[in-house]
Design a protein around this motif. Structure first.
Motif, PDB file in Angstrom:
ATOM      1  N   MET A 213       4.808  16.679  -5.321  1.00 43.97           N
ATOM      2  CA  MET A 213       4.620  15.851  -6.500  1.00 43.97           C
ATOM      3  C   MET A 213       3.307  15.084  -6.330  1.00 43.97           C
ATOM      4  SD  MET A 213       8.459  14.498  -7.153  1.00 43.97           S
ATOM      5  CE  MET A 213       8.936  13.917  -5.552  1.00 43.97           C
TER       6      MET A 213
ATOM      7  N   GLY B  10      12.484  11.811  -6.627  1.00 43.88           N
ATOM      8  CA  GLY B  10      12.569  11.683  -5.173  1.00 43.88           C
ATOM      9  C   GLY B  10      13.756  10.853  -4.710  1.00 43.88           C
TER      10      GLY B  10
ATOM     11  N   GLU C 182       9.526   6.861   3.178  1.00 48.18           N
ATOM     12  CA  GLU C 182      10.810   7.273   2.618  1.00 48.18           C
ATOM     13  C   GLU C 182      10.717   8.671   2.044  1.00 48.18           C
ATOM     14  OE1 GLU C 182      12.739   4.828  -0.340  1.00 48.18           O
ATOM     15  OE2 GLU C 182      12.667   3.128   1.026  1.00 48.18           O
ATOM     16  N   MET C 183       9.606   8.945   1.373  1.00 48.13           N
ATOM     17  CA  MET C 183       9.470  10.272   0.785  1.00 48.13           C
ATOM     18  C   MET C 183       9.231  11.342   1.847  1.00 48.13           C
ATOM     19  SD  MET C 183      10.223  10.228  -2.300  1.00 48.13           S
ATOM     20  CE  MET C 183       9.809  11.935  -2.602  1.00 48.13           C
ATOM     21  N   MET C 184       8.804  10.929   3.029  1.00 45.06           N
ATOM     22  CA  MET C 184       8.692  11.902   4.121  1.00 45.06           C
ATOM     23  C   MET C 184      10.020  11.991   4.878  1.00 45.06           C
ATOM     24  SD  MET C 184       4.971  11.484   5.814  1.00 45.06           S
ATOM     25  CE  MET C 184       4.771   9.733   5.712  1.00 45.06           C
ATOM     26  N   ALA C 185      11.065  11.428   4.279  1.00 42.94           N
ATOM     27  CA  ALA C 185      12.405  11.467   4.877  1.00 42.94           C
ATOM     28  C   ALA C 185      12.471  10.700   6.192  1.00 42.94           C
ATOM     29  CB  ALA C 185      12.890  12.897   5.064  1.00 42.94           C
TER      30      ALA C 185
ATOM     31  N   PHE D 273       0.893  10.181  -2.948  1.00 46.27           N
ATOM     32  CA  PHE D 273       0.814   8.917  -3.670  1.00 46.27           C
ATOM     33  C   PHE D 273      -0.601   8.687  -4.174  1.00 46.27           C
ATOM     34  CE2 PHE D 273       4.661   8.375  -1.376  1.00 46.27           C
ATOM     35  CZ  PHE D 273       5.421   7.516  -2.149  1.00 46.27           C
TER      36      PHE D 273
ATOM     37  N   ASP E 272       0.962  12.176  -7.657  1.00 44.24           N
ATOM     38  CA  ASP E 272       0.911  10.998  -8.516  1.00 44.24           C
ATOM     39  C   ASP E 272      -0.539  10.662  -8.820  1.00 44.24           C
ATOM     40  OD1 ASP E 272       1.377   8.723  -9.892  1.00 44.24           O
ATOM     41  OD2 ASP E 272       2.221   7.579  -8.223  1.00 44.24           O
TER      42      ASP E 272
ATOM     43  N   MET F 198      10.530  18.087  -0.110  1.00 44.53           N
ATOM     44  CA  MET F 198       9.636  17.620  -1.182  1.00 44.53           C
ATOM     45  C   MET F 198       8.439  16.939  -0.543  1.00 44.53           C
ATOM     46  SD  MET F 198      12.009  15.307  -3.559  1.00 44.53           S
ATOM     47  CE  MET F 198      13.712  15.533  -3.833  1.00 44.53           C
TER      48      MET F 198
ATOM     49  N   ARG G 117      14.572  15.474   0.929  1.00 44.98           N
ATOM     50  CA  ARG G 117      13.197  14.981   0.864  1.00 44.98           C
ATOM     51  C   ARG G 117      12.274  15.717   1.816  1.00 44.98           C
ATOM     52  NH1 ARG G 117      14.205   8.551   0.735  1.00 44.98           N
ATOM     53  NH2 ARG G 117      14.755   8.341  -1.462  1.00 44.98           N
TER      54      ARG G 117
ATOM     55  N   TYR H  91      17.868  12.569   2.549  1.00 40.46           N
ATOM     56  CA  TYR H  91      16.738  12.696   3.471  1.00 40.46           C
ATOM     57  C   TYR H  91      16.457  14.153   3.794  1.00 40.46           C
ATOM     58  CZ  TYR H  91      15.734   7.803   4.266  1.00 40.46           C
ATOM     59  OH  TYR H  91      15.317   6.515   4.098  1.00 40.46           O
TER      60      TYR H  91
ATOM     61  N   GLN I 215      14.191   7.654  -5.055  1.00 33.66           N
ATOM     62  CA  GLN I 215      13.902   6.273  -4.651  1.00 33.66           C
ATOM     63  C   GLN I 215      14.410   5.284  -5.680  1.00 33.66           C
ATOM     64  OE1 GLN I 215       9.576   6.621  -3.685  1.00 33.66           O
ATOM     65  NE2 GLN I 215      10.267   5.948  -1.685  1.00 33.66           N
TER      66      GLN I 215
ATOM     67  N   MET J 210       5.158  14.436  -1.348  1.00 30.85           N
ATOM     68  CA  MET J 210       4.674  13.598  -2.433  1.00 30.85           C
ATOM     69  C   MET J 210       3.317  13.031  -2.068  1.00 30.85           C
ATOM     70  SD  MET J 210       6.474  10.862  -4.744  1.00 30.85           S
ATOM     71  CE  MET J 210       5.601   9.646  -5.708  1.00 30.85           C
TER      72      MET J 210
ATOM     73  N   GLY K 186       6.004   5.800   1.062  1.00 33.37           N
ATOM     74  CA  GLY K 186       5.541   7.108   1.517  1.00 33.37           C
ATOM     75  C   GLY K 186       6.404   7.630   2.646  1.00 33.37           C
TER      76      GLY K 186
ATOM     77  N   LYS L  79       9.525   8.873  -8.811  1.00 33.69           N
ATOM     78  CA  LYS L  79      10.426   8.143  -7.913  1.00 33.69           C
ATOM     79  C   LYS L  79      11.878   8.475  -8.203  1.00 33.69           C
ATOM     80  CE  LYS L  79       7.544   4.533  -6.276  1.00 33.69           C
ATOM     81  NZ  LYS L  79       7.256   3.127  -6.090  1.00 33.69           N
TER      82      LYS L  79
ATOM     83  N   THR M  84       0.827  -1.208   0.000  1.00 36.18           N
ATOM     84  CA  THR M  84       0.000   0.000   0.000  1.00 36.18           C
ATOM     85  C   THR M  84       0.864   1.261   0.000  1.00 36.18           C
ATOM     86  OG1 THR M  84      -0.147  -0.159   2.397  1.00 36.18           O
ATOM     87  CG2 THR M  84      -1.969  -1.063   1.141  1.00 36.18           C
ATOM     88  N   GLU M  85       2.122   1.119  -0.350  1.00 39.06           N
ATOM     89  CA  GLU M  85       3.053   2.250  -0.506  1.00 39.06           C
ATOM     90  C   GLU M  85       3.325   3.002   0.786  1.00 39.06           C
ATOM     91  OE1 GLU M  85       1.079   4.404  -3.777  1.00 39.06           O
ATOM     92  OE2 GLU M  85       2.815   3.868  -4.981  1.00 39.06           O
ATOM     93  N   GLN M  86       2.999   2.382   1.938  1.00 39.98           N
ATOM     94  CA  GLN M  86       3.252   3.109   3.181  1.00 39.98           C
ATOM     95  C   GLN M  86       4.749   3.255   3.438  1.00 39.98           C
ATOM     96  OE1 GLN M  86       0.763   2.123   6.635  1.00 39.98           O
ATOM     97  NE2 GLN M  86      -0.466   0.849   5.304  1.00 39.98           N
TER      98      GLN M  86
ATOM     99  N   ALA N 262      -1.276   6.394   0.624  1.00 40.12           N
ATOM    100  CA  ALA N 262      -0.184   5.864   1.457  1.00 40.12           C
ATOM    101  C   ALA N 262      -0.270   6.342   2.897  1.00 40.12           C
ATOM    102  CB  ALA N 262       1.185   6.196   0.858  1.00 40.12           C
TER     103      ALA N 262
END
Lengths: 260, 272
Positions: B170, B58, A132-135, B94, B172, B90, B87, B84, B60, B92, A130, B55, A125-127, B98
């Protein structure tokens, strides 16, 4: 023939690649533990879901295993007129072998599969992505607390299993079959050695806790993020954990008790 | 962002990007620029690697060749710690939202703040309520993610994405699978957040109408290349047949309705 060799090579290569990923994952998880220490809340929540929720299955299984040991042990020992040694037999088999091994197998089925499914679904579910993208490093935030919780819970659950099992053996042996109460405990006290039996048993469950938590979390993290992938990963967790626990048990027993 | 140290006007600049997945080439020497403060859309049919592009931006995924600069930094040359840090600037959104399923809406929005700041709970509460108010869901803060509709989940995710006041967001496929009202709400939100918060927005989408309504600039991707770019008006009048087919949603055109297959009659009459 050529095809067979080709497939064998492919399988070997992919399993080595997986082993590599698993080792990298483990080292990342272990370094993440230092971040868990200042945030005990993360750990407590996981100890609850991994450890405390496994209480019931461990208690009930421990009771029945102990009762069966009491019955079988009594049958054999009474042939030699050595019923008084029932306490030693029950305690030694539980503390040395059945406690760590059976509770590790139950732990893999109860908590390990749940961990794999949870992590696998978080991935699907991409958690994790997600996060990772929130650092936020998902291994440090999600995996490390669960790993530590599994690692800490396992020896405690194994100890609980052994204790309840001994009571089960007592219940059958003393309560139902008429073994002398004093002899049951006294012989146990005299023959069970702290270093030889108890410490070795605890060491085993520490190793099993480490391995089962590692397998469960890695399989979840490495799962193909689809429903089928997660279901396969969960199966692999149970199968691989059971296999590893039994194989390691042999190796550890040989090192600890064997004169090989 | 006018007083930014860098004279560079582009927050993201991608040069010569190539990326393959197995034998399939997803990007083949793609270059594009995303301007600060603007809403830029990247459009194209499903399966052209639009999400992959996000991705890559970002960090990834790593490109096979080419470079991606975000806010003046080469994303794939950064150390993990620096990545990090980048990020944090940024956001994102999803496609699935997510959201963390074991936390309430409130805790989801508070999550990045709790992880990255040492703000006291009282201030986090104020910030969370402000972010939730901005997406119109202040009243839904006690709900769990599984109690939300798809549109609401995406708005909560949006509130979470702006939690740390990023430079850019971003999106998606923000409109996919939304009812008309939610779509309208998202279109409005993306545009208004971009202006009021001084953000830069990148939208990856194949919903032509909604995207064209808010984008300042559109890139159209297909087959690993950029096959059209310009403002929405320019693209509507593009003389590329392909862009015309995409913008108008024609079933057949340069992109065939049928997946490549042997001749129909031969296929039917062929014995196994």
């Amino acid at each position: 023939m050529f095809q067979f060799l080709q497939n064998l090579g492919k399988a070997t290569r992919s399993s080595f690649a997986k082993l590599g990923r698993a080792s990298f994952f483990l080292s990342h998880t272990l370094t993440g533990i230092s971040d868990v220490v200042p945030r005990p809340n993360l750990l407590i929540k996981q100890v609850y879901s991994v450890g405390v929720l496994s209480f019931l299955i461990i208690t009930i299984s421990g009771l029945f295993v102990g009762m069966v040991l009491g019955l079988q042990g009594f049958n054999i020992l009474s042939d030699f007129g050595a019923e008084e040694s029932l306490g030693v037999m029950v305690a030694a088999s539980l503390v040395r072998e059945l406690g760590p091994v059976v509770s590790a197998l139950l732990f893999a089925g109860r908590a390990g599969s749940a961990l794999t499914a949870e992590i696998g679904l978080m991935k699907a579910t991409e958690q994790l992505s997600g996060m990772e993208m929130m650092a936020v490093d998902p291994i440090k935030r999600i995996i490390s607390p669960r790993f530590l919780a599994g690692f800490l819970s396992m020896p405690l659950l194994a100890a609980l299993f052994s204790a309840i099992g001994i009571m089960g053996g007592h219940l059958v042996g003393v309560g139902m079959l008429g073994v002398d109460d004093g002899a049951f405990w006294a012989q146990m006290q005299a023959s069970i050695d702290f270093q030889e039996d108890i410490i070795n048993g605890v060491l085993k469950s520490v190793v099993f806790g480490f391995v089962v938590s590692w397998i469960a979390l890695f399989e979840g993290y490495d799962a193909i993020p689809t429903s089928e992938g997660v279901s396969r990963a969960t199966t692999r967790t149970v199968v691989n954990s059971a296999f590893s626990v039994l194989a390691l048990d042999f190796i550890l027993t040989a090192l600890m008790f064997g004169d090989i | 962002m006018a007083n930014s140290a860098s004279p560079e006007d582009n927050i993201v600049s991608i040069s010569n990007l190539s990326f393959s997945r197995g034998p399939r080439k997803i990007f083949d020497a793609v270059s594009l620029e995303i301007q600060r403060g603007k809403v830029t859309a990247i459009m194209g049919p499903s399966g052209t690697g639009k999400t992959t592009l996000l991705k890559l931006i970002g960090g990834q995924l790593a490109p096979d060749r080419g470079q991606i600069h975000v806010d003046g930094q080469n994303v794939h040359r950064l150390k993990p710690r620096e990545l990090y840090e980048l990020r944090k600037r940024m956001g994102m959104l999803f496609q699935s939202g997510a959201l963390l399923t074991d936390m309430s809406v409130y805790d989801n929005v508070a999550f990045p703040m709790r992880e990255h700041t040492h703000l006291p709970e009282s201030m986090i509460r104020t910030l969370v309520l402000m972010k939730l108010h901005a997406v119109g869901l202040r009243g839904a803060r006690h709900l769990m993610p599984n109690e939300l509709s798809g549109g609401m989940a995406r708005r909560v995710a949006l509130a979470r994405a702006i939690a740390l006041d990023p430079l850019m967001i971003m999106y998606d496929e923000p409109f996919t699978g939304q009812d008309p009202i939610s779509k309208g709400a998202l279109v409005h939100l993306i545009k208004s957040l971009n202006t009021t918060l001084g953000l830069t927005s990148i939208i990856v989408s194949h919903d032509v109408q909604e995207t064209a309504a808010i984008a300042d600039y559109i890139y159209v991707l297909s087959g690993g290349k950029i096959i059209g770019q310009g403002t929405p008006q320019e693209l509507q009048q593009s003389d590329s047949e392909w862009v015309q087919q995409f913008m108008h949603g024609d079933a057949d055109g340069p992109v065939h309705f049928h997946y490549s297959a042997p001749d129909y009659l031969d296929d039917l009459l062929a014995s196994k």
